[in-house]
Design an enzyme around this catalytic site. Structure first.
Site, short mmCIF file in Angstrom:
data_model
loop_
_atom_site.label_atom_id
_atom_site.label_comp_id
_atom_site.label_asym_id
_atom_site.label_seq_id
_atom_site.Cartn_x
_atom_site.Cartn_y
_atom_site.Cartn_z
N GLU A 174 0.83 -1.21 0.00
CA GLU A 174 0.00 0.00 0.00
C GLU A 174 0.86 1.25 0.00
O GLU A 174 2.04 1.23 0.34
CB GLU A 174 -0.93 0.02 1.21
N GLU A 317 4.55 -0.68 1.70
CA GLU A 317 4.75 -0.83 0.25
C GLU A 317 4.62 -2.27 -0.22
O GLU A 317 4.53 -2.52 -1.42
CB GLU A 317 6.13 -0.31 -0.19
#
Length: 349
Positions: A174, A317
Site C-alpha cells: 500500500e 509498500e
C-alpha cells in the site's frame, strides 16, 4: 454489493486430499520429522490452496493499492499528503524499496490508484479511482458504504485480471500518507483493542503528534460508532480506500485459490477486514513479517497468524511480503526436490 456477497458465498475450503498427500511426502524426506518447522506447514497449506504439490509460482505479483486520507488535515503524519502521489510515481519508475526487493524475487509490481487525491497520468498506473481520497474520519465517515464495496471489488478485479495473465502468487502492498491512522481505527473497531495499545508512530512522528494521533482515532470511533460485526461498515466509516482495495485482493485470491502474502500493519488490517467479511479467506493468507508498528502484532494475533520474519521493518509498500516470497518458494522446492529415505538409501529410524 450483491456480487460481493455472491463471491464470498462461493469460497471453497482447502483441498484436504492434497494436504494429506503433501504431509505424507514430507514425512518421507531425508530429515527428522518436523525439523524444517514452518516451511513444512507452509508447503502443506500451499498444496491445500492450489491442489498441487508442485504449483507454478513463476509469475509473482505485488499489488500496491494507493489512496489518500482526509484525516491528514488533523496533523497525524510526519509527511504531507502530496507524498502519496510522489511515492507512487517513484514506484512506477522502479525506484522504491518494494521495486528493489521485487526484482530480486522475480516479481512484478502493480500500482493501483483506488483513492488518490491527485490524478496521475501515467500509463504504468492501473487507474481504478473510486473517489479522490477519503473524508476526515475525525469529523464523519470516510466514505459511503457503496464506495467501500467498490474499492473492495477493485481489489478482486485486479487479482482476476492479473490471474488471467498467469500470475499465481500475490503480495499486498500500500501507499497512502496517514494510513496508519484509519488502520488503527479499523483494528480497534473490529477487535475492541484499546486505542492506546494500538496506535503507533507510523512515519516516525514525535511524542506530541503521537498523542494527537491517539486522540484523533478515539474521536473517529466516537463520532462514527462503527459496528464491530459489520466489517464493510467499519471500512466505510473509519477505513481507507486502499485498505478496502487490499481486502478485495485477499478475497480475490481466496476465490481463485491463489496464495497471498500480506505485508505490514495496513495490509494486515485489510486482511482482517477480508476475514471478517468471508472467514474462509484466512486459509489463503500467509503473514510475511511482524513490523515495528504498535498494532501489527495484535492484528496478526486476532487472525491467529504467525509471521515468517521479524526484521524490525515498518516501511509498508509490500516490502516484507516480497521478501517472504522466497520462503514460500523454498517450501515448495523442499517438498519436491529433497530425496526421500528410500530414494537416497538412508535408513529411517
Amino acid at each position: 454489493m450483491d456480487i460481493l456477497k455472491q463471491l464470498c458465498g462461493s469460497l471453497k475450503p482447502l483441498h484436504e486430499a492434497a494436504m494429506e498427500q503433501a504431509a505424507q511426502r514430507i514425512s518421507q524426506l531425508t530429515k527428522p520429522p518436523g525439523s524444517l518447522g514452518k516451511l513444512e506447514e507452509t508447503a502443506v497449506r500451499m498444496a491445500g490452496i492450489t491442489g498441487s504439490l508442485n504449483p507454478d509460482l513463476n509469475k509473482k505479483a505485488v499489488v500496491v493499492m494507493a489512496g489518500d486520507h482526509g484525516v491528514c488535515e488533523e496533523g497525524v503524519s510526519a509527511f504531507p499528503q502530496e507524498v502519496t502521489t510522489q511515492m507512487v510515481q517513484n514506484m512506477l519508475s522502479d525506484g522504491a524499496a518494494v521495486n528493489v526487493f521485487a526484482r530480486q524475487a522475480g516479481a512484478d509490481v502493480f500500482c493501483v490508484d483506488v483513492g488518490m487525491r491527485e490524478e496521475l497520468a501515467d500509463p504504468r498506473l492501473i487507474a481504478r479511482n473510486v473517489r479522490r481520497g477519503t473524508d476526515n474520519i475525525a469529523k464523519g465517515p470516510a466514505m459511503t458504504r457503496r464506495e467501500a464495496a467498490c474499492a473492495i471489488w477493485t481489489g478482486v478485479e485486479t487479482v482476476r485480471e492479473l490471474a488471467e495473465k498467469g500470475y499465481r502468487l500475490f503480495a499486498t502492498g500500500e501507499m497512502g500518507i496517514g494510513n496508519t491512522t484509519p488502520s488503527s481505527a479499523v483494528l480497534s473497531a473490529l477487535t475492541g483493542i484499546p486505542v492506546e495499545a494500538n496506535v503507533g508512530r507510523g512515519t516516525g512522528i514525535d511524542d506530541f503528534t503521537l498523542r494527537r494521533k491517539r486522540d484523533v482515532v478515539m474521536e473517529a470511533l466516537r463520532v462514527n460508532q462503527p459496528d464491530m460485526t459489520d466489517a464493510l461498515g467499519v471500512l466505510s466509516k473509519v477505513g481507507g480506500l486502499e485498505i478496502a482495495g487490499l481486502a478485495g485482493v485477499v478475497l480475490g485470491c481466496a476465490y481463485l485459490r491463489l496464495p497471498v502474502v500480506i505485508d505490514g500493519f495496513i495490509s494486515t488490517v485489510a486482511a482482517l477486514c477480508a476475514t471478517r467479511i468471508a472467514p474462509m479467506s484466512r486459509d489463503f493468507l500467509f503473514a510475511s513479517h511482524r513490523s515495528q508498528e504498535k498494532g501489527h502484532a495484535a492484528a496478526l494475533e486476532s487472525m491467529e497468524l504467525t509471521p515468517m520474519l521479524e526484521l524490525g521493518m515498518r516501511l509498508g509498500e509490500g516490502t516484507g511480503a516480497v521478501l517472504a516470497f522466497t520462503l514460500l518458494e523454498a517450501s515448495i522446492r523442499m517438498m519436491n526436490e529433497m530425496a526421500t529415505f528410500e530414494s537416497a538409501g538412508i535408513s529411517k529410524a
